[in-house]
Design a protein around this motif. Structure first.
Motif, PDB file in Angstrom:
ATOM      1  N   GLY A   1      -6.529  10.379 -21.520  1.00  0.00           N
ATOM      2  CA  GLY A   1      -5.478   9.784 -20.710  1.00  0.00           C
ATOM      3  C   GLY A   1      -4.230   9.405 -21.461  1.00  0.00           C
ATOM      4  O   GLY A   1      -3.176   9.193 -20.842  1.00  0.00           O
ATOM      5  N   VAL A   2      -4.301   9.314 -22.787  1.00  0.00           N
ATOM      6  CA  VAL A   2      -3.135   8.866 -23.551  1.00  0.00           C
ATOM      7  C   VAL A   2      -2.010   9.899 -23.490  1.00  0.00           C
ATOM      8  O   VAL A   2      -0.858   9.581 -23.214  1.00  0.00           O
ATOM      9  CB  VAL A   2      -3.523   8.566 -25.013  1.00  0.00           C
ATOM     10  CG1 VAL A   2      -2.288   8.346 -25.866  1.00  0.00           C
ATOM     11  CG2 VAL A   2      -4.418   7.334 -25.067  1.00  0.00           C
ATOM     12  N   VAL A   3      -2.348  11.159 -23.756  1.00  0.00           N
ATOM     13  CA  VAL A   3      -1.329  12.210 -23.727  1.00  0.00           C
ATOM     14  C   VAL A   3      -0.789  12.388 -22.315  1.00  0.00           C
ATOM     15  O   VAL A   3       0.419  12.549 -22.107  1.00  0.00           O
ATOM     16  CB  VAL A   3      -1.923  13.528 -24.265  1.00  0.00           C
ATOM     17  CG1 VAL A   3      -0.914  14.669 -24.115  1.00  0.00           C
ATOM     18  CG2 VAL A   3      -2.315  13.369 -25.730  1.00  0.00           C
ATOM     19  N   GLU A   4      -1.698  12.324 -21.323  1.00  0.00           N
ATOM     20  CA  GLU A   4      -1.261  12.476 -19.926  1.00  0.00           C
ATOM     21  C   GLU A   4      -0.299  11.376 -19.510  1.00  0.00           C
ATOM     22  O   GLU A   4       0.543  11.563 -18.634  1.00  0.00           O
ATOM     23  CB  GLU A   4      -2.477  12.480 -18.988  1.00  0.00           C
ATOM     24  CG  GLU A   4      -3.387  13.681 -19.155  1.00  0.00           C
ATOM     25  CD  GLU A   4      -4.411  13.509 -20.257  1.00  0.00           C
ATOM     26  OE1 GLU A   4      -5.395  14.270 -20.268  1.00  0.00           O
ATOM     27  OE2 GLU A   4      -4.239  12.606 -21.116  1.00  0.00           O
TER      28      GLU A   4
ATOM     29  N   ALA B   1       0.834  -1.206   0.000  1.00  0.00           N
ATOM     30  CA  ALA B   1       0.000   0.000   0.000  1.00  0.00           C
ATOM     31  C   ALA B   1       0.869   1.256   0.000  1.00  0.00           C
ATOM     32  O   ALA B   1       0.563   2.237  -0.692  1.00  0.00           O
ATOM     33  CB  ALA B   1      -0.923  -0.008   1.225  1.00  0.00           C
ATOM     34  N   ALA B   2       1.959   1.233   0.774  1.00  0.00           N
ATOM     35  CA  ALA B   2       2.857   2.392   0.807  1.00  0.00           C
ATOM     36  C   ALA B   2       3.515   2.608  -0.545  1.00  0.00           C
ATOM     37  O   ALA B   2       3.636   3.744  -1.026  1.00  0.00           O
ATOM     38  CB  ALA B   2       3.917   2.191   1.886  1.00  0.00           C
ATOM     39  N   LEU B   3       3.936   1.514  -1.183  1.00  0.00           N
ATOM     40  CA  LEU B   3       4.569   1.619  -2.491  1.00  0.00           C
ATOM     41  C   LEU B   3       3.586   2.135  -3.533  1.00  0.00           C
ATOM     42  O   LEU B   3       3.920   3.023  -4.335  1.00  0.00           O
ATOM     43  CB  LEU B   3       5.125   0.257  -2.918  1.00  0.00           C
ATOM     44  CG  LEU B   3       5.814   0.190  -4.291  1.00  0.00           C
ATOM     45  CD1 LEU B   3       7.001   1.133  -4.334  1.00  0.00           C
ATOM     46  CD2 LEU B   3       6.252  -1.238  -4.598  1.00  0.00           C
ATOM     47  N   GLU B   4       2.366   1.584  -3.537  1.00  0.00           N
ATOM     48  CA  GLU B   4       1.370   2.040  -4.500  1.00  0.00           C
ATOM     49  C   GLU B   4       1.024   3.509  -4.268  1.00  0.00           C
ATOM     50  O   GLU B   4       0.789   4.257  -5.227  1.00  0.00           O
ATOM     51  CB  GLU B   4       0.111   1.177  -4.400  1.00  0.00           C
ATOM     52  CG  GLU B   4       0.298  -0.243  -4.919  1.00  0.00           C
ATOM     53  CD  GLU B   4      -0.936  -1.101  -4.754  1.00  0.00           C
ATOM     54  OE1 GLU B   4      -1.881  -0.660  -4.048  1.00  0.00           O
ATOM     55  OE2 GLU B   4      -0.967  -2.208  -5.318  1.00  0.00           O
TER      56      GLU B   4
ATOM     57  N   TYR C   1       3.292   9.952  -8.804  1.00  0.00           N
ATOM     58  CA  TYR C   1       4.070  10.305  -9.994  1.00  0.00           C
ATOM     59  C   TYR C   1       3.474   9.752 -11.295  1.00  0.00           C
ATOM     60  O   TYR C   1       4.018   9.991 -12.365  1.00  0.00           O
ATOM     61  CB  TYR C   1       5.506   9.779  -9.841  1.00  0.00           C
ATOM     62  CG  TYR C   1       6.215  10.327  -8.623  1.00  0.00           C
ATOM     63  CD1 TYR C   1       6.742  11.605  -8.620  1.00  0.00           C
ATOM     64  CD2 TYR C   1       6.325   9.558  -7.466  1.00  0.00           C
ATOM     65  CE1 TYR C   1       7.376  12.115  -7.498  1.00  0.00           C
ATOM     66  CE2 TYR C   1       6.967  10.064  -6.331  1.00  0.00           C
ATOM     67  CZ  TYR C   1       7.493  11.341  -6.354  1.00  0.00           C
ATOM     68  OH  TYR C   1       8.127  11.846  -5.242  1.00  0.00           O
ATOM     69  N   THR C   2       2.399   8.982 -11.224  1.00  0.00           N
ATOM     70  CA  THR C   2       1.810   8.410 -12.435  1.00  0.00           C
ATOM     71  C   THR C   2       0.305   8.628 -12.431  1.00  0.00           C
ATOM     72  O   THR C   2      -0.286   9.034 -11.424  1.00  0.00           O
ATOM     73  CB  THR C   2       2.073   6.898 -12.532  1.00  0.00           C
ATOM     74  OG1 THR C   2       1.274   6.204 -11.552  1.00  0.00           O
ATOM     75  CG2 THR C   2       3.542   6.567 -12.309  1.00  0.00           C
ATOM     76  N   THR C   3      -0.288   8.357 -13.569  1.00  0.00           N
ATOM     77  CA  THR C   3      -1.751   8.415 -13.684  1.00  0.00           C
ATOM     78  C   THR C   3      -2.316   7.048 -14.046  1.00  0.00           C
ATOM     79  O   THR C   3      -3.447   6.943 -14.512  1.00  0.00           O
ATOM     80  CB  THR C   3      -2.163   9.439 -14.764  1.00  0.00           C
ATOM     81  OG1 THR C   3      -1.549   9.061 -16.010  1.00  0.00           O
ATOM     82  CG2 THR C   3      -1.725  10.838 -14.386  1.00  0.00           C
ATOM     83  N   GLY C   4      -1.497   5.978 -13.861  1.00  0.00           N
ATOM     84  CA  GLY C   4      -1.919   4.644 -14.242  1.00  0.00           C
ATOM     85  C   GLY C   4      -3.131   4.144 -13.487  1.00  0.00           C
ATOM     86  O   GLY C   4      -3.826   3.235 -13.948  1.00  0.00           O
ATOM     87  N   HIS C   5      -3.414   4.725 -12.323  1.00  0.00           N
ATOM     88  CA  HIS C   5      -4.553   4.276 -11.525  1.00  0.00           C
ATOM     89  C   HIS C   5      -5.854   4.984 -11.921  1.00  0.00           C
ATOM     90  O   HIS C   5      -6.927   4.615 -11.441  1.00  0.00           O
ATOM     91  CB  HIS C   5      -4.274   4.545 -10.042  1.00  0.00           C
ATOM     92  CG  HIS C   5      -4.024   6.007  -9.742  1.00  0.00           C
ATOM     93  ND1 HIS C   5      -2.834   6.618 -10.074  1.00  0.00           N
ATOM     94  CD2 HIS C   5      -4.806   6.963  -9.178  1.00  0.00           C
ATOM     95  CE1 HIS C   5      -2.879   7.885  -9.702  1.00  0.00           C
ATOM     96  NE2 HIS C   5      -4.074   8.118  -9.170  1.00  0.00           N
ATOM     97  N   VAL C   6      -5.766   5.986 -12.793  1.00  0.00           N
ATOM     98  CA  VAL C   6      -6.954   6.733 -13.211  1.00  0.00           C
ATOM     99  C   VAL C   6      -7.706   5.935 -14.277  1.00  0.00           C
ATOM    100  O   VAL C   6      -7.129   5.506 -15.277  1.00  0.00           O
ATOM    101  CB  VAL C   6      -6.561   8.115 -13.771  1.00  0.00           C
ATOM    102  CG1 VAL C   6      -7.803   8.862 -14.242  1.00  0.00           C
ATOM    103  CG2 VAL C   6      -5.814   8.920 -12.715  1.00  0.00           C
ATOM    104  N   VAL C   7      -8.994   5.713 -14.062  1.00  0.00           N
ATOM    105  CA  VAL C   7      -9.833   4.965 -15.000  1.00  0.00           C
ATOM    106  C   VAL C   7     -10.779   5.937 -15.699  1.00  0.00           C
ATOM    107  O   VAL C   7     -11.552   6.641 -15.047  1.00  0.00           O
ATOM    108  CB  VAL C   7     -10.642   3.869 -14.288  1.00  0.00           C
ATOM    109  CG1 VAL C   7     -11.527   3.131 -15.276  1.00  0.00           C
ATOM    110  CG2 VAL C   7      -9.702   2.894 -13.586  1.00  0.00           C
TER     111      VAL C   7
END
Length: 375
Positions: free
Chosen positions: A227-230, A191-194, A200-206
């Motif tokens: 989300g592609v450009v981001e 959880a701390a790592l995630e 620093y990322t937007t990989g968790h944004v759906v």
């Protein structure tokens, strides 16, 4: 680790309990040791019951048992300690077993972690040694036991029992690892790592689904997808826009939408006119081949490819077109086998397909970002 976490939840509810016991003369410990003897007798049928009883009731042996609902012993480990000797920091595992119905549930891992915890906290042990038979080597390997014994021989030789046909294995008991709450520790670390990654990322944004094609839209520019450009995509880095040219009809052409359509149409017609193309012109009939669709879950044929191509919406890259062609041939191999005449026919068409691709894409397939799958 998820299976062990489920056992931890049962421990929190009181359904399961890990108990450290010795033969100290108490009625409760005696009852648990008898239950442990029964588990060992059932799971280790080659061990004489008298030998099992002698060891688990001998006072230098300690046992850790998993108890269900406060009374039923469902697994345990018995080990011997050597206080006051050069092997004082060493424990020898004599027996290890869990009920047969629980042997693939993670109970064995939970049992070993509790044993390491109690051996360190109650007996001050730093190492375990055991002779594992062929059936147990895999289990002990998963519990961090190795076939390499790092301790000096004079600290264990002559103290532990020597068994013919067994494999001597060693495990170091870490001085600080929380064995009893290992899954909780890993969950907190994850959880701390995630949490740090999300900073620093937007990989968790759906993003919601796109209505573009429902509304009848054609090819959609990659940069317009939310989300592609981001995520860091750029026009120059996009695989859809690799710079290449097509040699066709005596001309060198850019891969525009119209030129790609003409090139793919030419490739498809060449495949359809091939002498071996008969079985691949249309979908396989379930009436003729009843089990085909129970084996091939993603079918493909030249007729379906023609429909997709003529829609002028589906194949927006050559890679997508080539992937469907590969799928058709691979399905044939999967269903019929590599030596079947149908697959050999499909392979001949496939070789012609890629021969034309290699000679028509300039400067070459790799530079164009086009993948040639190998059969």
């Amino acid at each position: 680790m998820n299976r062990e976490a489920r056992h931890m939840e049962r421990e929190h509810t009181g359904e399961l309990q890990a108990v450290y016991i010795t033969n100290n003369g108490s009625i409760e410990n005696g009852r648990l040791l008898i239950g442990l003897k029964n588990v060992f007798s059932k799971c280790l049928p080659n061990m004489p019951k008298e030998y099992i009883c002698r060891l688990i009731f001998e006072r230098r042996h300690k046992s850790v048992v998993i108890v269900r609902n406060g009374s039923q012993v469902i697994g345990g480990i018995t080990y011997r300690t050597f206080p006051g000797t050069p092997a004082a920091r060493l424990g020898e595992i004599a027996f290890c077993a869990v009920a047969q119905t629980l042997q693939v549930t993670g109970c064995g891992t939970r049992l070993m972690n509790w044993t390491k915890h109690y051996a360190r906290e109650m007996d001050g042990l730093e190492y375990f040694l055991t002779y594992a038979d062929n059936n147990a080597v895999g289990y002990f390997s998963k519990q961090s036991f190795t076939k390499t014994v790092t301790q000096e021989k004079d600290k264990w030789f002559g103290f532990i029992k020597d068994y013919d046909g067994g494999t001597l294995m060693e495990c170091r008991i870490h001085p600080t690892l929380p064995y009893a709450s290992f899954p909780e520790m890993l969950a907190k670390q994850r959880a701390a790592l995630e949490g740090e990654v999300k900073r620093y990322t937007t990989g968790h944004v759906v993003h919601p689904g796109l209505p573009h094609w429902k509304e009848g839209g054609g090819p959609m520019p990659v940069g317009d997808i939310p989300g592609v450009v981001e995520a860091g995509w750029s026009h120059a880095a996009g695989m859809l826009y690799k710079e290449y040219q097509i040699a066709m009809n005596g001309q060198i052409l850019d891969p525009t939408e119209d030129n790609l359509f003409e090139f793919m149409t030419m490739l498809l017609k060449k495949a359809q006119k091939h002498a071996d193309a008969g079985p691949f012109q249309r979908p396989v009939s379930a009436m003729d081949v009843p089990d085909y669709y129970s084996i091939i879950i993603d079918p493909m044929d030249l007729g379906t490819m023609e429909e997709r191509l003529n829609s002028r919406r589906y194949y927006i890259t050559l890679n997508m077109f080539a992937a469907d062609f590969y799928k058709m041939v691979k399905n044939c191999q999967l269903y019929n086998g590599a030596t079947n005449p149908y697959f050999l026919a499909a392979k001949r068409i496939y070789e012609v397909f890629w021969s034309v691709m290699r000679s028509s894409i300039l400067p070459n397939l790799e530079a164009a970002g086009i993948v040639e799958p190998k059969l």
